[in-house]
Structures are given as structure tokens and as C-alpha cells.
Design an enzyme around this catalytic site. Structure first.
Site, PDB file in Angstrom:
ATOM      1  N   CYS A 489      33.286 -10.308  12.956  1.00 25.23           N
ATOM      2  CA  CYS A 489      34.210 -10.095  11.845  1.00 25.23           C
ATOM      3  C   CYS A 489      33.557 -10.695  10.608  1.00 25.23           C
ATOM      4  O   CYS A 489      32.335 -10.793  10.541  1.00 25.23           O
ATOM      5  CB  CYS A 489      35.579 -10.721  12.139  1.00 25.23           C
ATOM      6  N   HIS A 666       1.693 -24.514  18.261  1.00 25.03           N
ATOM      7  CA  HIS A 666       2.952 -24.827  17.572  1.00 25.03           C
ATOM      8  C   HIS A 666       2.672 -25.933  16.560  1.00 25.03           C
ATOM      9  O   HIS A 666       2.503 -27.100  16.918  1.00 25.03           O
ATOM     10  CB  HIS A 666       4.002 -25.288  18.586  1.00 25.03           C
TER      11      HIS A 666
END
Length: 747
Positions: A489, A666
Site C-alpha cells: 500500500c 568485500h
């Protein structure tokens, strides 16, 4: 049964958001068109030369007014389509088309029954014994006045038929009409009979609706208070749309004759009066009682609560809390979207939400008592307040009373929230004990990306590299196999899951959600206005990977007992390493059959992976390898190989060597939060590079200032059981120098 009903109502409530989304635009057109074509307004401000009759702007504004009115006049059809789209699980466009067809079929059937029964005469006029307002024109068809209820009945029914039949297989002779083509066919047949049935049922429903409206209006100001309390209390459950829409759009909210026409529903009455504002002395506060009070607590009250939470935040967390609360407050004040702010305290302090419900409910009543009649389209923000309050004039809306009342509510919210937060030590934003760490990725991530790439190359499946946020959300929901339906929504990601016990709230909150609501198989994750993008990305992610890629996801979403099992496995690995060392010292261990050397991708200080300042890396949960703390801002290819993927946030990339070793580089710890700042990636997924080629450039000063650590794990993610990591360099190292070895032993 209750949970099932909640799940259905939750989906109905969210499906209302699509047709509601058009209302701000329609209201803007109608508001501007009505305000600036009003003869009194034009004469008052001496604007005849600019906005007077026969000017270009006047013609444009008349058109805008007509367009806005057309949308409000055809809301039932818009709701029929919107609800059908919202409730359909797949092939939503077919559901939309079927809803339009069914809507016309139903009203034509009703029209035929009205003619057969003599309620509509041969010349098209309505019989004298018919109650005024019960028959109206619907898209040019004389039918029963069903309002948006008619559209909702069509939308829900068509969606149910669609979900049941859109994959139907018919006999070979009729196979052309199978699948999605069958949906409009069955919808036509069903709604022919629904129209006939409505002819007999709806008059009774109309009487009931009018009676309910009489109860609400008959209780006066108390009824307004009750309405406001119930509406706000339903916010956490996402059912407020189901509750308030009848009061806005149907006779439940009252009826009134405006410009010679009978109008029903509080919002419709206001806009009808707005369109006829030249003949209206003061807009009806009885009609606007269902929304005028929202301006009081949305523009003034809740910002007072936000200020209280900011003032009560811990000094070291005030900056972070202030940023969160400021954005939520601006959304509340300007757009009337309160959920980001309300959910910032609902889950940590429900008592504060109870206070909000009572105060907000009383604001509706106060506005009604003071005869405040400011209309709105979607919610009580500053835009609607300006258009439908200030521009219309105080004599028509009494908008000026909102300001002193709003100031009082600001102080009430501020002092009540401050007192309760301090008294009960509520953990509102900025008062948390500890933050939950966001888990970035595991070995499964690399496998998924590699699998997605391989599938794409073989033309077996189209798809894109999964994004990290969607991946974490899917884990938090128990994996793809546990997700039945995805929608959203205005502020909430709404998910239907198969097994609610597999949902991990902590993991979902780590994705930036301000709260998670459970009810049966329905899960609502509150993200704020950005939720539509999150929903789209999640749907793309779920469509781009296959079921087996989620097997490791289930492992990542396991309970503490399974985490202990991982620790035991890690302990076992250490024990095996110890045994290997002992055997080697005894001269019994075999030498590796092959060795692959992995070089350092950066210049800096090398160390064992166990020293990584992150539990997941140090525990080798994502693979084995080493760490390098960079001293220069360049990352190069450790060996000849191929770039598998580059994270959207640029902080990490996947790499496979030509010898077949899968890796992740990383850069830093928790650098995903930097959203790509400080990283300049020089390669893209799929490109082949040689050892020493530049992969990315780093702004080390920025990273050191904004990340917890720049220590970079260099990990092998797909080691086999007979492969071991052996650290070669522990200390200063230059890019391209040997970092560790991958030794392979006989099985």
C-alpha cells in the site's frame, strides 16, 4: 477463521490504495478549477483580466474542473478496476479488463430489471413511487445507486473468479477460450445474474446503509469521536480503508442535496459543494466531520510527538533519530501519510499509540464542534489544507480555527509523549539499547548470482542479479517457497506467507523496516513511501531465481539451535585442522595434490580471517580466506579470472579465477550502508580480467571516516571438502603478492 478473514480484509484494504491514489490528482484539478473559476474569488482579488470569462486560463481551469469532477463521478468504476487489480495474484491486466466488462454487465442487468418492474418507464423517466436518490445514472446507464459498494462488489467478485480460473484448461475443441481468456467470459455470465440478484437485495441494503448513517449522525459529536478513534485504531492492521471509505463515499456518511442533485458520502458532498461553491455560504461540517480533524493532528499533533521523541533521545543517538523523525514528520505534514511516524513508536511503545488514537479521535470531534469544514482528497496534509481550506476562504471553511487548536494539540502531544517516554523508559527512536546488525550475505549469495549468470548464458532463464535488500527480505520471510503473495500500500509491504512460523522479524527489521505486523498468514512490513520500489525489486528478485537457490536461505533463517549446530561444525573444522597439524608433525599427513595461489588484491596489512572485525566473517560463515587492511585506494584482480557480479552498492564484488576458485572481495565492514559512496568500480559483471587489472578505486579517507572498518575480507566461497586455506603472508603485503594458498588433497 479470524486470521483468514483478517488476511482477506488486509488485501481488500491494500487494493483500495490504487483507486485512492488518483484522488489527490483529481482533487488538485477540481480544487484549482473550482477555486479560480469562482466569480466571487475573481472579483475579490481583481483577477478578471487574468481569470475572467473568455480568457485562456479560465478555459483551462474549466477543463481542469470538469476532468476532476469526472473522476469523482466515476469512482465506482475506478474502484471496480482498482480492487480487481489489487486482489488478483497474477495477470492483473486481465482482471482489470474483466472488471470493466462485469461492471457494465451488472448495471445493464439491473437496468433491465428496473424496466421490467416498471420502476423505469418507457420514456426513461423514473416512476413516482421510487424513493429519490435510489436510482441514478451510472456511466450513462440508469441503475441502482450503489456507489463505490457496487464497484467493490465487482472488484472482489471478479478477482475471485480470476484467481480461480485464469489457468483453467478446457477441452481441445474449446482450448482457445481457456486460461486468461476464460476470465472475462465467466465474469460476464456471473455478473448477469449478480445484477438480477442486486435488484432484489440492494434496496434492503440501501435501507440498512441509511439507517447506519442515521445512527452515526444521530449520535452527534460523540459519533464523530467514535469514528475517529476506530479509524486510527485500525491503522496498525491496515483495515482503516475498509472502515472509513463507506463514510466518505456512500450514504453511511450522510446524504445532501447539492445544486439540485442528491449526493451521498462525506467526501462526495464536500466536492459537490466545492463545485457549486458560489452558491454555498459555508461548507457542511456534518459532511467533513470524517476528515477535517485530520489536519489538526497531522500538521500539528504528530510533529509534537516527533519533537518529544527527538528530545528524549540519547545524546549520542540524537543525530540519527533526528534524521529519521524529520523525514517522517515532513511526510506527515505535507502528504498526510502518518504511518512512518506512528510506526516509529507503535511497536516499541503501544501505550503511546493508544494515546495517539484517543487524541486523534478527539481532533475529529473538536473540528466538528467548531464547524471546521476543510475537505481533502487523500489525507490531511498541508497541500489539501491549502487547496480546500485556505483558498476557499475562512467564511466557507473556518480553516483559521485549525491553527490555534493545532497549537494546543502540538503541546498536548509533546508534553504527554515526553512524560510517558521518560516515565516508562519507552525505547522510542534514539533510546534503543542495541541495534540489530544487518546481515549482508553468505555463500548462498554467490551461488545464487553464479547460478543466475549460468542460466542466463544458457538461455534457459532470463533474470538479473539479485539485489541484496530483496535477498534479505526473502530470507526474513522464510524463503521464496514460503511467499504466497506480494503487494503493497502507500507505506507497507504486504505479504501472504504459507508458514508464519518461518518469518524472522529481526532479519526483516534489519532491512530498514520500522515495524512488522503479524496476523495469521498476513505479514505487513512498514517501510514508508519507498515501499513501491522495494515491492517491485522483490518481485523481480523472486522471479529471477529458482526454488533450489533458497535452500541455503532457510538455513540462514534458522533458530538459535541451528546456529549452535553451525558453531559445532566450525568447532569440528578447527578440530580437524588441529588433527591435520598433529598428523603433519607426526609425518603421517599427505601432501596436497595441487595448490592454487591467491594473491592480494590490495596493498596493506594481511592477517588471518579470524581477526576480521565482524562475527560472520571471522566465524567463516561465508567462506574461508584472509583479510587485508588497505593502505592504498586501489583494488586489483588477485588472479586471472572473471567478474561474476558487482553489488549495487559497489562495496563488494564476486570473482572466479580461471582455475575455478570462487571468491568475494568485500571492501570494509558494513560499507553497504554507504550506498556506493567512496567506491569507483572499473569493471562490470561478466568481464574477464588479468591479474593486476584495476577492479575498483577507493576513497580511503571517506571510507575510514564513515565505515566501522576498512579491513577487507578476501574469501573463497566454494571450497570443496578436500580443500584447505593456508595463509602465506601475515603482515605487510603489496597488491599482487601471494596472500594465501588453496591446497587440494586426495579424497
Amino acid at each position: 477463521m479470524k486470521d483468514k478473514i483478517f488476511g482477506v480484509l488486509q488485501r481488500v484494504g491494500r487494493s483500495f490504495m490504487l483507486p485512492i491514489a488518483i484522488l489527490p490528482v483529481a482533487g488538485l484539478l477540481l480544487g484549482l478549477g473550482s477555486s479560480f473559476t469562482n466569480t466571487t474569488t475573481i472579483e475579490t482579488y481583481g483577477l478578471q483580466w487574468l481569470l475572467g470569462d473568455k480568457t485562456i486560463l479560465h478555459a483551462l481551469l474549466v477543463i481542469m474542473n470538469a476532468v476532476g469532477s469526472a473522476i469523482f463521478d466515476n469512482l465506482p468504476l475506478i474502484f471496480a478496476v482498482g480492487v480487481a487489480i489489487g486482489m488478483a495474484k497474477k495477470e492483473k491486466e486481465v482482471s482489470a479488463l474483466s472488471a470493466v466488462i462485469a461492471y457494465f454487465v451488472m448495471n445493464v442487468s439491473i437496468n433491465a430489471m428496473l424496466k421490467i418492474s416498471g420502476k423505469i418507464l418507457a420514456d426513461g423517466s423514473i416512476a413516482k413511487d421510487v424513493l429519490d436518490g435510489t436510482i441514478t445514472s451510472v456511466c450513462g446507464i440508469q441503475s441502482l445507486q450503489m456507489g463505490v459498494f457496487g464497484g467493490i462488489i465487482v472488484g472482489l467478485g471478479v478477482a475471485a473468479l480470476h484467481n480461480r480460473f485464469y489457468k483453467i484448461e478446457l477441452p481441445n475443441a474449446l482450448s482457445f477460450f481457456g486460461g486468461t481468456r476464460f476470465v472475462p467470459i465467466i465474469s460476464t455470465v456471473v455478473y448477469l445474474f449478480v445484477g438480477i440478484l442486486m435488484y432484489f437485495i440492494w434496496p434492503t441494503v440501501q435501507n440498512g446503509i441509511y439507517a447506519l448513517g442515521g445512527v452515526v449522525t444521530g449520535t452527534g459529536y460523540f459519533g464523530t469521536l467514535l469514528f475517529g478513534i476506530i479509524k486510527r485504531a485500525l491503522i496498525p492492521f491496515g483495515l482503516h480503508h475498509v472502515f472509513y471509505m463507506p463514510f466518505w463515499q456512500t450514504a453511511v456518511g450522510g446524504t445532501m442535496e447539492v445544486a439540485g442533485h442528491m449526493v451521498e458520502g462525506g467526501q462526495n458532498i464536500f466536492f459537490a459543494q466545492l463545485a457549486d461553491s458560489a452558491n454555498i455560504a459555508h461548507f457542511s461540517a456534518d459532511a467533513t466531520r470524517y476528515f477535517s480533524g485530520e489536519f489538526i493532528f497531522m500538521i500539528f499533533g504528530l510533529p509534537g510527538a516527533a519533537l518529544a521523541m527527538y528530545k528524549c533521545a540519547k545524546p549520542e543517538k540524537k543525530k540519527q533519530a533526528g534524521s529519521l523523525l524529520l523525514s517522517a514528520t515532513l511526510a506527515c505534514m505535507f502528504t498526510g501519510i502518518t504511518e512512518p511516524l506512528e510506526f516509529s513508536f507503535l511497536f516499541v511503545a503501544p501505550a503511546l499509540f493508544a494515546v495517539q488514537v484517543v487524541l486523534a479521535g478527539s481532533a475529529y470531534m473538536i473540528a466538528h464542534i467548531l464547524n471546521i469544514a476543510v475537505g481533502l482528497t487523500f489525507s490531511g496534509g498541508l497541500l489539501d489544507f491549502f487547496l480546500f481550506g485556505i483558498l476557499q476562504g475562512n467564511e466557507k471553511t473556518s480553516w483559521m480555527l485549525v491553527i490555534p487548536v493545532g497549537i494546543v494539540y502540538f503541546l498536548l502531544y509533546y508534553f504527554i509523549f515526553s512524560f510517558l517516554i521518560k516515565k516508562f523508559d519507552f525505547k522510542t527512536p534514539g533510546r534503543e539499547d542495541d541495534d540489530t546488525k544487518t546481515k549482508l550475505y553468505t555463500k548462498a549469495d554467490v551461488n545464487e548470482r553464479k547460478a543466475a549468470k549460468d542460466v542466463k548464458n544458457s538461455d534457459e532463464k532470463a533474470g538479473s542479479v539479485a539485489d541484496e535488500l530483496s535477498q534479505t527480505i526473502s530470507r526474513g520471510l522464510g524463503g521464496k517457497a514460503n511467499i504466497s503473495d506480494v503487494d503493497c500500500c502507500a507505506t507497507r509491504l504486504r505479504i501472504t506467507v504459507i508458514d508464519p512460523d518461518k518469518v524472522n522479524d529481526a532479519l526483516l527489521k534489519s532491512t530498514g523496516a520500522s515495524g512488522v505486523v503479524h496476523k495469521g498468514q498476513g505479514v505487513q512490513i512498514i517501510y514508508g513511501p519507498r515501499v513501491t520500489v522495494i515491492k517491485s525489486n522483490l518481485e523481480d528478485y523472486l522471479a529471477s531465481v529458482t526454488e533450489e537457490h533458497f535452500e541455503d536461505d532457510a538455513v540462514e533463517n534458522n533458530t538459535a539451535g541451528e546456529d549452535e549446530a553451525k558453531n559445532e561444525n566450525a568447532a569440528s573444522d578447527k578440530a580437524q585442522e588441529s588433527d591435520v597439524k598433529a598428523e603433519k608433525e607426526a609425518g603421517d599427513v599427505k601432501e596436497p595434490t595441487s595448490t592454487v595461489i591467491i594473491s592480494s588484491p590490495m596493498t596493506g596489512i594481511a592477517a588471518d580471517l579470524s581477526t576480521a572485525p565482524d562475527e560472520a566473517f571471522a566465524g567463516k560463515m561465508m567462506g574461508d580466506g584472509a583479510v587485508v587492511t588497505p593502505e592504498e585506494g586501489v583494488v586489483v584482480a588477485p588472479e586471472d579470472g572473471t567478474v561474476l557480479f558487482v553489488f549495487d552498492t559497489k562495496h563488494a564484488l564476486g570473482f572466479t579465477t580461471d582455475s575455478g576458485i570462487g571468491m568475494i572481495i568485500h571492501v570494509g565492514i558494513d560499507t553497504v550502508k554507504l550506498e556506493g559512496k567512496g567506491f569507483d568500480v572499473q569493471v562490470e559483471a561478466g568481464c574477464h580480467v588479468n591479474k593486476g587489472d584495476v577492479l575498483m578505486k577507493l576513497d580511503l579517507d571517506y571510507l575510514k571516516a564513515n565505515a566501522p572498518s576498512v579491513t577487507t575480507p578476501v574469501i573463497c566461497t566454494e571450497l570443496k571438502d578436500n580443500q584447505k586455506i593456508r595463509l602465506i603472508t601475515d603482515g605487510p603485503i603489496k597488491a599482487g603478492e601471494p596472500l594465501y594458498a588453496v591446497d587440494t588433497y586426495e579424497k
